[in-house]
Each structure stands twice: as C-alpha cells, then as structure tokens.
Motif scaffolding. Sequence first.
Motif, PDB file in Angstrom:
ATOM      1  N   ALA A 418     -14.493 -36.237 -17.392  1.00 54.04           N
ATOM      2  CA  ALA A 418     -14.179 -35.192 -16.406  1.00 54.04           C
ATOM      3  C   ALA A 418     -13.850 -35.827 -15.071  1.00 54.04           C
ATOM      4  O   ALA A 418     -14.398 -35.475 -14.019  1.00 54.04           O
ATOM      5  CB  ALA A 418     -15.329 -34.197 -16.284  1.00 54.04           C
ATOM      6  N   ALA A 419     -12.921 -36.805 -15.095  1.00 59.00           N
ATOM      7  CA  ALA A 419     -12.594 -37.587 -13.905  1.00 59.00           C
ATOM      8  C   ALA A 419     -11.929 -36.759 -12.815  1.00 59.00           C
ATOM      9  O   ALA A 419     -11.767 -37.243 -11.691  1.00 59.00           O
ATOM     10  CB  ALA A 419     -11.684 -38.765 -14.290  1.00 59.00           C
ATOM     11  N   ILE A 420     -11.560 -35.519 -13.124  1.00 61.91           N
ATOM     12  CA  ILE A 420     -11.006 -34.630 -12.093  1.00 61.91           C
ATOM     13  C   ILE A 420     -12.051 -34.327 -11.025  1.00 61.91           C
ATOM     14  O   ILE A 420     -11.735 -33.935  -9.909  1.00 61.91           O
ATOM     15  CB  ILE A 420     -10.482 -33.330 -12.755  1.00 61.91           C
ATOM     16  CG1 ILE A 420      -9.576 -32.575 -11.784  1.00 61.91           C
ATOM     17  CG2 ILE A 420     -11.617 -32.454 -13.239  1.00 61.91           C
ATOM     18  CD1 ILE A 420      -8.882 -31.391 -12.431  1.00 61.91           C
ATOM     19  N   LEU A 421     -13.334 -34.533 -11.376  1.00 63.03           N
ATOM     20  CA  LEU A 421     -14.431 -34.357 -10.434  1.00 63.03           C
ATOM     21  C   LEU A 421     -14.843 -35.708  -9.862  1.00 63.03           C
ATOM     22  O   LEU A 421     -14.704 -36.740 -10.524  1.00 63.03           O
ATOM     23  CB  LEU A 421     -15.637 -33.706 -11.138  1.00 63.03           C
ATOM     24  CG  LEU A 421     -15.375 -32.427 -11.938  1.00 63.03           C
ATOM     25  CD1 LEU A 421     -16.650 -31.955 -12.596  1.00 63.03           C
ATOM     26  CD2 LEU A 421     -14.793 -31.348 -11.045  1.00 63.03           C
ATOM     27  N   LYS A 422     -15.387 -35.699  -8.652  1.00 67.65           N
ATOM     28  CA  LYS A 422     -15.838 -36.937  -8.007  1.00 67.65           C
ATOM     29  C   LYS A 422     -17.359 -37.035  -8.105  1.00 67.65           C
ATOM     30  O   LYS A 422     -18.067 -36.064  -7.819  1.00 67.65           O
ATOM     31  CB  LYS A 422     -15.400 -36.962  -6.545  1.00 67.65           C
ATOM     32  CG  LYS A 422     -13.893 -36.929  -6.353  1.00 67.65           C
ATOM     33  CD  LYS A 422     -13.521 -36.896  -4.870  1.00 67.65           C
ATOM     34  CE  LYS A 422     -12.013 -36.861  -4.692  1.00 67.65           C
ATOM     35  NZ  LYS A 422     -11.626 -36.793  -3.249  1.00 67.65           N
ATOM     36  N   LEU A 474     -14.317 -27.272 -16.226  1.00 67.61           N
ATOM     37  CA  LEU A 474     -13.673 -26.033 -16.685  1.00 67.61           C
ATOM     38  C   LEU A 474     -13.857 -24.921 -15.661  1.00 67.61           C
ATOM     39  O   LEU A 474     -12.935 -24.139 -15.398  1.00 67.61           O
ATOM     40  CB  LEU A 474     -14.241 -25.613 -18.041  1.00 67.61           C
ATOM     41  CG  LEU A 474     -13.802 -26.442 -19.247  1.00 67.61           C
ATOM     42  CD1 LEU A 474     -14.612 -26.078 -20.481  1.00 67.61           C
ATOM     43  CD2 LEU A 474     -12.315 -26.252 -19.527  1.00 67.61           C
ATOM     44  N   ALA A 475     -15.043 -24.831 -15.060  1.00 67.42           N
ATOM     45  CA  ALA A 475     -15.282 -23.807 -14.043  1.00 67.42           C
ATOM     46  C   ALA A 475     -14.343 -23.999 -12.860  1.00 67.42           C
ATOM     47  O   ALA A 475     -13.787 -23.029 -12.329  1.00 67.42           O
ATOM     48  CB  ALA A 475     -16.743 -23.864 -13.581  1.00 67.42           C
ATOM     49  N   CYS A 476     -14.158 -25.256 -12.448  1.00 68.32           N
ATOM     50  CA  CYS A 476     -13.331 -25.527 -11.272  1.00 68.32           C
ATOM     51  C   CYS A 476     -11.851 -25.245 -11.514  1.00 68.32           C
ATOM     52  O   CYS A 476     -11.148 -24.779 -10.614  1.00 68.32           O
ATOM     53  CB  CYS A 476     -13.520 -26.980 -10.832  1.00 68.32           C
ATOM     54  SG  CYS A 476     -15.141 -27.319 -10.098  1.00 68.32           S
ATOM     55  N   VAL A 477     -11.368 -25.531 -12.723  1.00 70.80           N
ATOM     56  CA  VAL A 477      -9.927 -25.381 -12.962  1.00 70.80           C
ATOM     57  C   VAL A 477      -9.558 -24.011 -13.525  1.00 70.80           C
ATOM     58  O   VAL A 477      -8.400 -23.592 -13.407  1.00 70.80           O
ATOM     59  CB  VAL A 477      -9.394 -26.486 -13.902  1.00 70.80           C
ATOM     60  CG1 VAL A 477      -9.660 -27.858 -13.329  1.00 70.80           C
ATOM     61  CG2 VAL A 477      -9.967 -26.367 -15.297  1.00 70.80           C
TER      62      VAL A 477
END
Length: 536
Positions: A418-422, A474-477
């Motif tokens: 989940a590299a879209i998150l930091k 998934l929640a963020c996108v």
Amino acid sequence: MPTSPSRSASPSALATLDKVAARTPAGVTLFHNLSLTFGPERTGVVGRNGAGKSTLLRLISGDLSPAEGVVTRVGTIGVLDQRGEPAPDETVARTLGVGEALAVIERVLAGEGEAEDLATADWTLELRIAEILAEVGLADIAMDRATISLSGGEQTRLGLAGLLLARPDLILLDEPTNHLDVEARRLIAEVLDRWDGGAVVVSHDRDLLRSMDRIVEVSGLGVTVYGGNYDLFAERKATERAAAERDLAGAERTAARVGADAQRRAEMKARRDAAGRRKGAKGDMPKILIGARAERAENSGAGDRQLAARQAAEAEAALASARERVERTRALSIPMPSSGLASGRTLLVLDDATWEAPQGRSVVGPVSLRLTGPERVAITGPNGAGKTTLLRLIHGALEPTTGRVERPSRAVLLDQEAAILKPDETVVEAWRRLNPEGSINDAQAALARFLFRNVAAHREVGELSGGERLRAALACVMTGTKPPQLLILDEPTNHLDLDSVAAVEVALRAYDGALIVVSHDADFLDAIGIERTIAL
C-alpha cells in the motif's frame, strides 16, 4: 529424498506445550494456559495478524521462552529462516549449512587434508545436495554463488533445501509461500507432502493449508484445534459463525423479554399499591390490617425486584457471551462505493506496448489489451516475467518504449505494501492528502465507514498491519468525490491474514468498477470473479 509419510492416529509428541502463556513486550497476553502437542503430522497455523502465530513457532523452536508454563522438545527442530536480506559474503553453501563439510572434501581431494578430515569427510554429501537442490527447483546452482544474488523466492527454496539436508524431526515454516509464483508454491506443497517428519506451517495460502492434517487457530480468545485440512476448517468456522449469530439473536430476544417482564411486574405492583392507598384513605379498614397489607406488599415488591435483578443479570451475561462469540467469528466488512462506470466505457488501450530497461534489456511486451466496462483481468506468470512492470505501464508510472498506451480514465495502483500511503502520516492525513477537496469531517466520516473510527483514524500508517494498510488505502482512494473506475492490484493479499483476505474478496466482488490484478493466489482470483487472463 524423503519418503511418503505414514500418518499415525496418535503420533508421539516432538514438541509439547504445557499450560503455556505468551505475552508481547508491552505485556499484552496473546494466549495463556495453552496445552498442545506437535508430532509427525502436518499442522497449519492460522489466525489474524498479531494474534501470536509467529510467537507460537518461536516457543516451539526455543527461540522464545514462555511467560508461564513449560515447553518440552524431543528430537531436532529445524526452522525455515525468513531473515530478510542475507549478508553480502554469505554463499549458497553457507546458507545450506554445508560450507565446512564441503571444505573438508575439497582439502582431502587437493591432498591437503589431515587425519581428522579423512575421518569426517562425507562422500555422499555432494550427491545428496544435488538431489535436494533439484527437488526444490535449484539444480546446478553454484555453491560459491552469493545468496544475496538470488531472488526472494529462490532464497526461500534454498532455505527449504537446507532443512531437507539437515533432516530434523520437526520443521517450522512461517509463511513459506509468500512472494512465490505458482510453480514455486506447488513445489513447496509437494516437498511438504513427501516430508515424513513433523511440520508446523503458519500460512494464509489456502491451497497449501489444504494439504495439512489439522488446523490450529490462534485468536484473542485462545487456541483452538480443528481436525482435517483447511476446507474442513472453513466449513466448521462457517457453522460456528451461523450458530453464534443464532445464539446472539436468541440472547437479544431473551434480554428483551426479561426487561418487558420486569416492567410489567413493576407496573402491576404500582397499580396494586395505588389501589391499597385509595382503600386506606377511605378510613373503613383497621390500621393493623392496613399495616399487614403494606408489609406484604413491601415483601412482595422486594422479592419481585430481586427476581428481576437476577433474571436481568443472567440475560445480560448470556448476551455478552453471545456478542463475544459473534465478534470472534464475524468477518471484517469493507464497503465499496459505486464507481459509476458505464458498461461501454473504454478504460485502457495497450497497442503493442513494450518497455525496455535503460540497458536495452526487454522487460515486458509487446502487449495489446483493451479494457471496456467493469471487466476483471488477471495478469499471471512466473517471478521475473515483468508483471509488476506491466502494471506500472498500465497505471502510467512508466511510459512505453515502443507501442502505445491510452489511459482515458483515472486508475489507482495498490501494491502489497500500500505504498500510496506514507508510513509517517496518520490515516486521516493520508485521506486528506489524496482527497485535497475534502474537509476533516469528510475524512472522518469516510474513514469510519472502513472501521477507522475516532482514535483509529489518527494511527500512523507505519503502525498498521498489512490488512489494515490495504483497508486504509481503499478507504482513501474509494471515498473521495470521484472514486476510481479502474483498480490495479499487485499481490494485494501477500501480507494479509485469512480473515482480511476474505474481506477483500467480498469487497472486490461487490466493486462495480474494473479490475486488473496480479496474484499467485488462485482462490483469490476465482473469488473476485476474474473473467480473462493475460499470461506473461
């Protein structure tokens, strides 16, 4: 090579845990009063991330001492070492544990051996090494090759070969098929099937778990043993879940009835007391009789209150127990908002697209693909075939070296990390970064739907488990003003426990957008409704 195992109905114990307790460094109890034996059978260990599965393996191996109780071992125990990156100077021979033994043979053959070398030289070793390396799919690998130069999957196979050479009585494997392609997964399962000693395997690989003789589930409520393989375990769990839901519904009805009965008795007593007061107010009843009636009424009321309190306490205890059972068996739910994708909309076009590394080496392609509407596509192939590169080409992180890629619709790429998150941002901060048009209230409302409520929404991403990170991503996108119509997933289940995998499967099955997925998990691909496959 190991011979086919013979299974005993009551195998002699190779490791015994007697009234064992285990706690985290912070003092949280993972399990207590655990008594369990492991013999020459294959045991699969399952449970949610953080429940204590790896801790159980460390207790069996002796790498960790129990907080309470005793662990007894008979015979030798081998562990498949998933240490991460090996040292730069570590060789294949050293990883196999045969470096010194091969050096002895070399000295003798070179005429430099001493008497002790001649006495200890194992002249069958090289043949056994060759046979076992062939068995794990690493035939002809050089003994002096640096282990670090091997892929992660090859290192896992090499570690397994080391176990086979050492021939321990009991082997312990922690997620042995993670990061392996389909062929390597099959090979691990075949090796385990031929293994004639004991094996304890922590895994979320359902295909591998189907070859187990029993399943041990580790949860916050303790450790439960299920006879049979994964399919029998899943069937039993489904039955338990349905029974728990029925028991909860029954307990809720009982609690409601007890409450209604107590209310009815209280109202009847109030009416009797009021009637008695009216009778006494008329003055036509002797005081001694009035007093006797009042005493009887008070005694009756006290008895009614005690009965009501006891019944309410019993009903509340039964209700709490039923709720606890449901919480233990209830599957995680991940809601997926609508993407609004029309059935005829073109989302992606690849026309003879290729990508070459800077040195000119062809990595992927040529690939042609058109994605229209809510299609579901799997990309398969062995490790190193270019699957992840193709996903990055589809997403837009890479541009084709030759050919053409059209991306008329927004897509989101989620990998296994989940590299879209930091790692150093909170879940709320991640949501607001990815949805800058949303307010803090929008963020909290959206995250609450994905079970990140209150303080949970302010946890740092780096503290989350694999399942929590994917849920947060998934929640963020998916909860912004424009949910993506194409989700691109790269091995999304690699670090998930079985409960989280099941939740993701249900969510993706309900998703009305398009999917492009790389996964070696055939059960997962089948569960999310893959319609066509591109094999690299």
